[in-house]
Write a protein that holds these residues in place. Structure first.
Motif: not given
Length: 179
Positions: A121, A140, A166, A169-170, A173
């Motif tokens: 990341t 995010n 998850k 949602k990602f 977004e």
């Protein structure tokens, strides 16, 4: 018309967990974006000596990046960092010097790892915001950690409802971010 999103998967294996997650994201993506998988495994290692006479794979890849409205990186963690195949693709798209195709494209990062994915990341965030890359990064990151701990079932599908939520949602977004 749907925004065209180039998907770069940092695993060459066609049966990797990263491929499974990338395909799942494609299936659940809002209609405002269309995810298109780019082949990066066949890209020769970047060599500036090839800038004036680029191999066909460089030409194809650069064209695909230039036509994309956004970029989605789906990556494992190799030795605490970005896999070489993904780093090579970014290098090819940022060259020749002064002709980077990444600048200002909206980027999203998904990591699919055995650990917490902190290393990949951090390295991907640094890579996509580096001077000659300079992408707009969705703050995010979708991290899918613990891939050997029940995230996937024996059929190679995402089994965890938490991970599915998850990822939904990602991708929602990210679709908003691209717009």
């Amino acid at each position: 018309m749907a925004k065209q999103i180039a998907v770069l998967v940092g695993s060459n294996s066609k049966t990797s967990f990263n491929q499974i997650v990338a395909k799942y994201l494609k299936a659940i993506a809002p209609t405002s974006i269309q995810l298109n998988f780019l082949e990066i495994a066949d890209l020769p290692l970047y060599n500036r000596d090839l800038d004036d006479n680029s191999p066909a794979q460089y030409v194809r890849f650069r064209k695909q990046i230039s036509e994309a409205d956004g970029i989605l990186f789906v990556s494992p963690e190799h030795n605490g960092s970005t896999p070489a195949v993904l780093k090579n693709a970014v290098d090819i798209g940022s060259r020749p010097s002064g002709e980077s195709l990444w600048i200002d494209k909206p980027a999203g990062i998904v990591t699919v790892t055995a650990t917490d994915g902190a290393g990949v990341t951090a390295s991907l965030k640094a890579l996509v915001t580096a001077h000659y890359v300079n992408m707009k990064l969705l703050p995010n990151v979708a991290q899918v950690p613990g891939i050997f701990g029940g995230v996937f079932n024996e059929q190679g599908e995402i089994a965890s409802e938490d991970v599915k939520q998850k990822l939904q949602k990602f991708i929602n977004e990210y679709a908003d971010f691209v717009q």
